[in-house]
Scaffold this motif. Structure first.
Motif, PDB file in Angstrom:
ATOM      1  N   THR A 280       0.778  -1.395  -0.184  1.00 22.78           N
ATOM      2  CA  THR A 280      -0.093  -0.106   0.173  1.00 22.78           C
ATOM      3  C   THR A 280       0.872   1.198  -0.030  1.00 22.78           C
ATOM      4  N   VAL A 281       2.235   1.087  -0.270  1.00 27.77           N
ATOM      5  CA  VAL A 281       3.075   2.170  -0.263  1.00 27.77           C
ATOM      6  C   VAL A 281       2.841   3.415  -1.236  1.00 27.77           C
ATOM      7  N   ALA A 282       2.391   3.040  -2.294  1.00 27.86           N
ATOM      8  CA  ALA A 282       2.166   4.003  -3.343  1.00 27.86           C
ATOM      9  C   ALA A 282       0.920   4.766  -2.904  1.00 27.86           C
ATOM     10  N   GLU A 283      -0.020   4.237  -2.564  1.00 26.41           N
ATOM     11  CA  GLU A 283      -1.020   5.078  -2.226  1.00 26.41           C
ATOM     12  C   GLU A 283      -1.066   6.059  -0.870  1.00 26.41           C
ATOM     13  N   LYS A 284      -0.159   5.451   0.313  1.00 22.45           N
ATOM     14  CA  LYS A 284       0.348   6.181   1.287  1.00 22.45           C
ATOM     15  C   LYS A 284       1.165   7.343   1.137  1.00 22.45           C
ATOM     16  N   TYR A 285       2.068   7.102   0.102  1.00 26.17           N
ATOM     17  CA  TYR A 285       3.204   8.110  -0.051  1.00 26.17           C
ATOM     18  C   TYR A 285       3.327   8.563  -1.503  1.00 26.17           C
ATOM     19  N   PRO A 286       2.177   9.348  -1.983  1.00 25.09           N
ATOM     20  CA  PRO A 286       2.106   9.609  -3.377  1.00 25.09           C
ATOM     21  C   PRO A 286       3.408  10.516  -3.677  1.00 25.09           C
ATOM     22  N   VAL A 287       3.873  10.747  -5.087  1.00 23.86           N
ATOM     23  CA  VAL A 287       4.958  11.442  -5.364  1.00 23.86           C
ATOM     24  C   VAL A 287       4.469  12.978  -5.159  1.00 23.86           C
ATOM     25  N   ASP A 288       5.519  13.695  -4.791  1.00 19.23           N
ATOM     26  CA  ASP A 288       5.219  15.213  -4.421  1.00 19.23           C
ATOM     27  C   ASP A 288       4.764  15.649  -3.149  1.00 19.23           C
ATOM     28  N   SER A 289       4.425  14.558  -2.476  1.00 22.56           N
ATOM     29  CA  SER A 289       3.755  14.756  -0.954  1.00 22.56           C
ATOM     30  C   SER A 289       5.036  15.056   0.013  1.00 22.56           C
ATOM     31  N   ARG A 290       4.650  15.450   1.118  1.00 23.88           N
ATOM     32  CA  ARG A 290       5.700  15.985   2.199  1.00 23.88           C
ATOM     33  C   ARG A 290       5.494  14.932   3.349  1.00 23.88           C
ATOM     34  N   VAL A 291       6.486  14.245   3.804  1.00 20.74           N
ATOM     35  CA  VAL A 291       6.279  13.261   4.719  1.00 20.74           C
ATOM     36  C   VAL A 291       7.328  13.756   5.815  1.00 20.74           C
ATOM     37  N   GLN A 292       7.073  12.815   7.049  1.00 21.34           N
ATOM     38  CA  GLN A 292       8.052  12.851   8.190  1.00 21.34           C
ATOM     39  C   GLN A 292       8.669  11.617   8.210  1.00 21.34           C
ATOM     40  N   GLU A 312      11.387   2.332   4.262  1.00 22.04           N
ATOM     41  CA  GLU A 312      12.397   3.170   4.275  1.00 22.04           C
ATOM     42  C   GLU A 312      12.567   3.841   2.913  1.00 22.04           C
ATOM     43  N   GLY A 313      13.003   5.054   2.875  1.00 22.16           N
ATOM     44  CA  GLY A 313      13.421   5.681   1.741  1.00 22.16           C
ATOM     45  C   GLY A 313      14.692   6.110   1.658  1.00 22.16           C
ATOM     46  N   LEU A 314      15.431   6.448   0.481  1.00 22.36           N
ATOM     47  CA  LEU A 314      16.711   7.032   0.472  1.00 22.36           C
ATOM     48  C   LEU A 314      16.813   8.403  -0.159  1.00 22.36           C
ATOM     49  N   VAL A 315      17.291   9.178   0.893  1.00 15.40           N
ATOM     50  CA  VAL A 315      17.838  10.584   0.382  1.00 15.40           C
ATOM     51  C   VAL A 315      19.070  10.701  -0.324  1.00 15.40           C
ATOM     52  N   HIS A 316      19.022  10.732  -1.759  1.00  9.69           N
ATOM     53  CA  HIS A 316      20.531  10.637  -2.419  1.00  9.69           C
ATOM     54  C   HIS A 316      21.261  12.120  -1.950  1.00  9.69           C
ATOM     55  N   ILE A 317      22.440  11.841  -1.799  1.00  7.25           N
ATOM     56  CA  ILE A 317      23.218  12.900  -1.422  1.00  7.25           C
ATOM     57  C   ILE A 317      22.962  14.238  -2.184  1.00  7.25           C
ATOM     58  N   SER A 318      22.728  13.835  -3.648  1.00  4.70           N
ATOM     59  CA  SER A 318      22.446  15.104  -4.701  1.00  4.70           C
ATOM     60  C   SER A 318      21.279  15.583  -4.348  1.00  4.70           C
ATOM     61  N   LEU A 344       9.914  11.821  -4.023  1.00  2.00           N
ATOM     62  CA  LEU A 344      10.400  11.932  -5.561  1.00  2.00           C
ATOM     63  C   LEU A 344       9.755  10.922  -6.430  1.00  2.00           C
ATOM     64  N   ASN A 345       9.965   9.606  -5.809  1.00  2.00           N
ATOM     65  CA  ASN A 345       9.467   8.288  -6.773  1.00  2.00           C
ATOM     66  C   ASN A 345       9.202   7.210  -5.779  1.00  2.00           C
ATOM     67  N   VAL A 346       8.261   6.516  -6.218  1.00  2.00           N
ATOM     68  CA  VAL A 346       7.992   5.252  -5.615  1.00  2.00           C
ATOM     69  C   VAL A 346       7.957   4.123  -6.230  1.00  2.00           C
ATOM     70  N   ASP A 347       8.783   2.775  -6.115  1.00  2.00           N
ATOM     71  CA  ASP A 347       8.796   1.795  -6.877  1.00  2.00           C
ATOM     72  C   ASP A 347       8.358   0.755  -6.240  1.00  2.00           C
ATOM     73  N   PRO A 348       7.214   0.279  -5.816  1.00  2.00           N
ATOM     74  CA  PRO A 348       6.920  -0.830  -5.022  1.00  2.00           C
ATOM     75  C   PRO A 348       7.401  -2.276  -5.423  1.00  2.00           C
ATOM     76  N   GLY A 349       7.716  -2.345  -6.663  1.00  2.00           N
ATOM     77  CA  GLY A 349       8.170  -3.627  -7.402  1.00  2.00           C
ATOM     78  C   GLY A 349       9.460  -3.872  -6.810  1.00  2.00           C
ATOM     79  N   HIS A 350      10.515  -2.742  -6.699  1.00  2.00           N
ATOM     80  CA  HIS A 350      11.782  -2.950  -6.116  1.00  2.00           C
ATOM     81  C   HIS A 350      11.970  -2.393  -4.759  1.00  2.00           C
ATOM     82  N   ARG A 351      10.873  -2.088  -4.274  1.00  2.00           N
ATOM     83  CA  ARG A 351      10.663  -1.790  -2.859  1.00  2.00           C
ATOM     84  C   ARG A 351      11.885  -0.563  -2.538  1.00  2.00           C
ATOM     85  N   ARG A 352      11.465   0.354  -3.437  1.00  2.00           N
ATOM     86  CA  ARG A 352      12.278   1.629  -3.248  1.00  2.00           C
ATOM     87  C   ARG A 352      11.505   2.959  -3.322  1.00  2.00           C
TER      88      ARG A 352
END
Length: 581
Positions: A280-292, A312-318, A344-352
């Motif tokens: 359910t991650v894509a519905e809970k965390y849509p792209v461009d939403s702000r989360v804590q 968990e999500g990754l904040v790339h250094i860039s 910025l992006n949600v990829d449930p298939g690769h769990r990213r």
């Protein structure tokens, strides 16, 4: 007389009954050399008086009835087992011992346990060479290899523990006893293993104890048989080491993922007992939403932020700063820190999930595009000099790049350091601002007019130039026309005659005159020709000569030719007339 006989018979019967009672009593009389039951009939400050049914009482030193704190553990009227050591002594009493009785019973219990293969309780009191000293009522030896099923590095943890032990060796006369804790554990494990194997199949939920932890997972004791709980099956989220989730000794509920009955290998899972949050991650965390989230790990390439348990999500250094060049995420974030990020992006298939930290703030590059339009001039210090150009500071966190090709219109620059050094203040023209790629393009040569355009305006095709030879390759001669501008006279254009080697006609420094035959401003090439110039000069000389002849009233080749043609026509006319006549 008869009455007298009756009395005599009665007396005789009484004596017989009393004798029989005394005989039976004598059979029951205790004898030295065994354990007898006695009753406490008195307690003094030094002894306990015991009646064992003998003709005299026995005394036992009171310390045999006290605990470690010196408290007497017996009362008058209590029944106790004692050892009848000997009959009447010099003092008129009998020799009894409670300790000896207890010791004798202990040996009997040990012998029984040895013969039956059962266990006895004991307390590990200390370490000795090769193992431990165990109190099982009498001192016993526990070999180090028999303290546990698996080899154990920390043997000190067993000192002071109480457990049950199997009797390996038993020698009562010598007082030797060797015990084993491992033997009973193996026996219990085999029994439990048989019970577990009866119900073991994929999907079964069991309870186990963590026995050991490795880098790739944990071994769980299911009761007589071990299963492996892989690190990837511990949590839906990302963990670096199993110790983050489990510890040795933890009780866990696990599900059997795979069971190989032949090899008795069991794969276990723990995360499978809870729903997969990634569904359910894509519905809970849509792209461009702000989360804590909470920072849980810092790597060289970015930071992992936990949004919820298992997600968990990754904040790339860039994606951490719009303008700062961050060497490591620790310069901005700390483990355990609560942060607000943008999805910025949600990829449930690769769990990213890709997250951004800088997107919380306004993009300074958007403002820079409006503030510095293309064609405007900026001024700033040289921040860095590289092989491909120089970086000029525009404002805090934003540098513009002057590519080496935009440093000078005509100079051939091998390295930007030939013109600039770090700290120099320069002016440059804005060539473009790329917000998406965060690039600011500048040009220094664009501050001045392109000399090539001036040259091409000054020297159009067909014009004559004069210059000096700068180089003489095999394919022609390069001639300097203006500052930084060269033209090429191809070998085929050096002369009307065939030329094999340009160096046979010209050398560097020679002055040359040639005609411009082609101009390519895009490729910055000018084609020159000596042969074309010679033809032009010859044509001009012919035209000049004819003009002078005409103006001087003299017959010119043209007029002579015209007269000749006219006479020919007249002759033809006259000839025709003669023919007709």
């Amino acid at each position: 007389m008869a009455e007298q006989d009756e009395q005599n018979k009665s007396a005789s019967a009484g004596e017989t009954s009393e004798f029989e009672a005394m005989f039976e009593e004598s059979l029951r009389t205790v004898k030295p050399g065994g354990i007898v039951k006695g009753r406490v009939v008195g307690i003094t400050s030094t002894h306990v008086l015991i009646d064992v049914g003998y003709k005299s009482e026995g005394q036992i030193p009171i310390h045999e009835f006290t605990d470690r704190q010196g408290n007497v553990q017996v009362n008058v009227g209590d029944d106790v087992d004692v050892f009848f050591d000997s009959s009447e002594n010099e003092g008129g009493g009998i020799a009894l011992s409670r300790l000896r009785a207890e010791n004798l019973k202990i040996w009997e219990e040990l012998e029984k346990a040895f013969n039956e293969g059962s266990g006895v309780g004991g307390h590990i009191v200390g370490k000795v060479k090769g193992g431990f000293k165990v109190d099982v009522g009498v001192p016993a030896f526990l070999p180090g290899s028999h303290v546990d099923i698996r080899p154990n590095r920390n043997l000190d943890r067993f000192v002071g523990t109480t457990d049950r032990f199997a009797i390996l060796k038993f020698n009562r006369p010598r007082g030797n006893v060797v015990v084993s804790r491992r033997a009973l554990l193996e026996k219990e494990r085999d029994t439990l293993k048989k019970e577990i194997l009866k119900v073991l199949e994929e999907g079964v939920i069991l309870e186990g104890t963590v026995k050991n932890i490795t880098g790739y997972g944990a071994f769980v004791d299911l009761g007589g048989i071990d299963g492996i709980l892989h690190i990837s099956d511990m949590s839906w989220g990302r963990i670096s080491h199993p110790s983050e989730i489990v510890r040795v000794g933890d009780k866990l509920k696990v599900v059997v993922l795979k069971f190989d009955s032949e090899k008795e290998r069991i794969s276990l899972g723990m995360k499978q007992l809870t729903p997969d949050p990634w569904h359910t991650v894509a519905e809970k965390y849509p792209v461009d939403s702000r989360v804590q989230g909470k920072v849980i790990s810092l790597m060289d390439y970015g930071a992992f932020v936990e949004l919820e348990s298992g997600i968990e999500g990754l904040v790339h250094i860039s994606e951490m700063s719009w303008t700062r060049k961050i060497a490591h995420p620790s310069k901005i974030l700390q483990i355990g820190q609560q942060v607000e990020v943008v999805v910025l992006n949600v990829d449930p298939g690769h769990r990213r999930i890709s997250l951004g930290l800088k997107q919380i703030m306004a993009n300074p590059w958007e403002a820079a595009k409006d503030k510095y339009p293309v064609g405007s001039v900026v001024k700033g210090p040289v921040r860095n000099v590289t092989d491909f150009g120089v970086f000029v500071g525009i404002e805090e966190g934003i540098d513009g790049l002057v590519h080496i090709s935009d440093l000078h219109w005509t100079k051939k620059i091998k390295h930007p350091s030939e013109l600039f050094k770090k700290g120099d203040v320069v002016e440059a023209r804005v060539l473009g601002v790329n917000v998406e790629n965060e690039r600011f393009s500048l040009g220094i040569k664009q501050l001045n007019q392109d000399p090539w355009k001036v040259v091409t305006d000054r020297y159009p095709v067909g014009s004559k130039i004069k210059g000096r030879v700068t180089s003489v390759p095999d394919f022609g001669v390069f001639v300097r026309i203006d500052e930084g501008v060269e033209g090429l006279i191809h070998v085929s254009q050096l002369s009307s005659e065939r030329v094999d080697k340009p160096s046979s006609l010209y050398k560097v420094g020679d002055e040359v005159e040639a005609e411009v035959v082609s101009v390519d401003l895009a490729d910055r090439k000018i084609g020159l020709s000596v042969k074309a110039l010679r033809r032009t000069e010859e044509r001009q000389e012919m035209e000049s000569y004819l003009k002078r002849e005409k103006e001087g009233g003299r017959f010119s080749f043209e007029s002579l030719l015209g007269d000749e043609l006219r006479l020919d026509r007249d002759d033809d006319t006259q000839g025709g007339r003669k023919g007709r006549g």
